[in-house]
Design a protein around this motif. Sequence first.
Motif, PDB file in Angstrom:
ATOM      1  N   VAL A  56       0.783  -1.061   0.159  1.00  0.00           N
ATOM      2  CA  VAL A  56      -0.075   0.118   0.307  1.00  0.00           C
ATOM      3  C   VAL A  56       0.882   1.183   0.109  1.00  0.00           C
ATOM      4  CG1 VAL A  56      -1.948  -1.036   1.169  1.00  0.00           C
ATOM      5  CG2 VAL A  56      -0.139   0.163   3.011  1.00  0.00           C
ATOM      6  N   ASN A  57       0.242   2.291  -0.607  1.00  0.00           N
ATOM      7  CA  ASN A  57       0.941   3.189  -0.810  1.00  0.00           C
ATOM      8  C   ASN A  57      -0.006   4.275  -0.612  1.00  0.00           C
ATOM      9  OD1 ASN A  57       0.809   4.311  -3.185  1.00  0.00           O
ATOM     10  ND2 ASN A  57       2.592   3.124  -3.716  1.00  0.00           N
ATOM     11  N   VAL A  58       0.282   5.633   0.274  1.00  0.00           N
ATOM     12  CA  VAL A  58      -0.630   6.931  -0.059  1.00  0.00           C
ATOM     13  C   VAL A  58       0.102   8.702  -0.314  1.00  0.00           C
ATOM     14  CG1 VAL A  58       0.155   7.611   2.762  1.00  0.00           C
ATOM     15  CG2 VAL A  58      -2.209   8.523   1.254  1.00  0.00           C
ATOM     16  N   ILE A  59      -0.874   8.896  -1.026  1.00  0.00           N
ATOM     17  CA  ILE A  59       0.166  10.671  -1.362  1.00  0.00           C
ATOM     18  C   ILE A  59      -0.819  11.242  -0.069  1.00  0.00           C
ATOM     19  CG2 ILE A  59      -0.043  12.650  -2.728  1.00  0.00           C
ATOM     20  CD1 ILE A  59      -0.289  10.526  -5.056  1.00  0.00           C
ATOM     21  N   LEU A 133      -2.933   1.869  -3.672  1.00  0.00           N
ATOM     22  CA  LEU A 133      -3.008   3.667  -3.852  1.00  0.00           C
ATOM     23  C   LEU A 133      -3.790   4.097  -3.041  1.00  0.00           C
ATOM     24  CD1 LEU A 133      -1.695   3.466  -7.781  1.00  0.00           C
ATOM     25  CD2 LEU A 133      -0.384   2.855  -5.621  1.00  0.00           C
ATOM     26  N   TYR A 134      -3.407   5.237  -2.554  1.00  0.00           N
ATOM     27  CA  TYR A 134      -4.840   5.891  -1.750  1.00  0.00           C
ATOM     28  C   TYR A 134      -4.547   7.461  -1.588  1.00  0.00           C
ATOM     29  CZ  TYR A 134      -6.529   1.622   0.100  1.00  0.00           C
ATOM     30  OH  TYR A 134      -7.519   0.454  -0.236  1.00  0.00           O
ATOM     31  N   LEU A 135      -4.861   8.297  -1.523  1.00  0.00           N
ATOM     32  CA  LEU A 135      -5.690   9.745  -1.278  1.00  0.00           C
ATOM     33  C   LEU A 135      -5.510  10.220   0.434  1.00  0.00           C
ATOM     34  CD1 LEU A 135      -4.303  12.903  -2.475  1.00  0.00           C
ATOM     35  CD2 LEU A 135      -6.817  13.002  -3.548  1.00  0.00           C
ATOM     36  N   ALA A 136      -5.355  10.517   0.705  1.00  0.00           N
ATOM     37  CA  ALA A 136      -5.097  10.994   2.000  1.00  0.00           C
ATOM     38  C   ALA A 136      -4.993  12.282   2.182  1.00  0.00           C
ATOM     39  CB  ALA A 136      -4.434  10.687   2.649  1.00  0.00           C
ATOM     40  N   GLU A 137      -6.393  12.899   2.000  1.00  0.00           N
ATOM     41  CA  GLU A 137      -6.195  14.936   2.135  1.00  0.00           C
ATOM     42  C   GLU A 137      -6.795  14.844   3.512  1.00  0.00           C
ATOM     43  OE1 GLU A 137      -8.726  16.060  -2.246  1.00  0.00           O
ATOM     44  OE2 GLU A 137      -9.407  14.126  -1.208  1.00  0.00           O
ATOM     45  N   GLU A 138      -6.346  16.734   3.796  1.00  0.00           N
ATOM     46  CA  GLU A 138      -6.422  17.499   4.873  1.00  0.00           C
ATOM     47  C   GLU A 138      -6.181  16.786   6.077  1.00  0.00           C
ATOM     48  OE1 GLU A 138     -10.170  17.883   5.569  1.00  0.00           O
ATOM     49  OE2 GLU A 138     -10.696  19.024   3.903  1.00  0.00           O
ATOM     50  N   VAL A 180       5.811   6.994  -8.337  1.00  0.00           N
ATOM     51  CA  VAL A 180       5.750   7.137  -9.473  1.00  0.00           C
ATOM     52  C   VAL A 180       4.512   7.037 -10.466  1.00  0.00           C
ATOM     53  CG1 VAL A 180       5.859   8.059 -12.097  1.00  0.00           C
ATOM     54  CG2 VAL A 180       7.578   7.598 -10.335  1.00  0.00           C
ATOM     55  N   ALA A 181       3.842   5.604  -9.920  1.00  0.00           N
ATOM     56  CA  ALA A 181       2.868   5.409 -10.363  1.00  0.00           C
ATOM     57  C   ALA A 181       1.331   6.059  -9.762  1.00  0.00           C
ATOM     58  CB  ALA A 181       3.156   3.579 -10.133  1.00  0.00           C
ATOM     59  N   ALA A 182       1.618   5.315  -8.078  1.00  0.00           N
ATOM     60  CA  ALA A 182       0.428   6.694  -7.548  1.00  0.00           C
ATOM     61  C   ALA A 182       0.412   8.444  -7.898  1.00  0.00           C
ATOM     62  CB  ALA A 182       0.549   6.813  -6.302  1.00  0.00           C
ATOM     63  N   VAL A 183       1.624   8.778  -8.269  1.00  0.00           N
ATOM     64  CA  VAL A 183       1.112  10.079  -8.720  1.00  0.00           C
ATOM     65  C   VAL A 183       0.669  10.480 -10.048  1.00  0.00           C
ATOM     66  CG1 VAL A 183       2.863  12.200  -9.990  1.00  0.00           C
ATOM     67  CG2 VAL A 183       3.191  10.652  -7.614  1.00  0.00           C
TER      68      VAL A 183
END
Length: 196
Positions: A56-59, A133-138, A180-183
Amino acid sequence: MSEKSFQFTIEPWSVVLENKKYHTPIFNLLQRKMRLEVKDEKNEGDFYVLEAPEWVNVIPVTKNNEVVLVEQYRYGIEQPTLEIPGGMVDPGEKPLDSIKRELVEETGYESANWSSLGKVSSNPAIMTNYTHLYLAEECELIASEQPAGDEHERINVHLLPMDKFLDFVTDGTIHHSIMVAAVARFLLKSKQEARS
């Protein structure tokens, strides 16, 4: 399957025999005897694959539009890297639960605003797993001390403005292929949202 999906036409190989050749805490090395049988053609061979857990990874993006990054030493290339947080999915854990845990453990940040960016095969030529892949905001800092990390893991946490983060991906400062794939998925999601 939607009508826009690609229709694969290559014939599948079948596993005739599988042996575990080597075991480590991170992966198993498997030897697979595989066979392709189509019409008048018969082909058989031994292939070696790494059986690994899901990753797993996260931006992670703060309220100030800064990306939370980790700097750590990578033993494979024997150099430090700048990356988004990530890790392995523990047995019995769901990918989203894993990355929420990893984000806090590695950076001291958490978020209540998560979205999936999909998954990618980690390296389909030789690996069995996928990276979610994930995006975590705030994201907000909840730990006052530098995270301890695992036994051999030393991490420095950095905040970068989004533009600088993307510049570092463009110029190769951030070069881990799965990051880079997550981006790429993040930018495609942003582009899609801008259209709607």
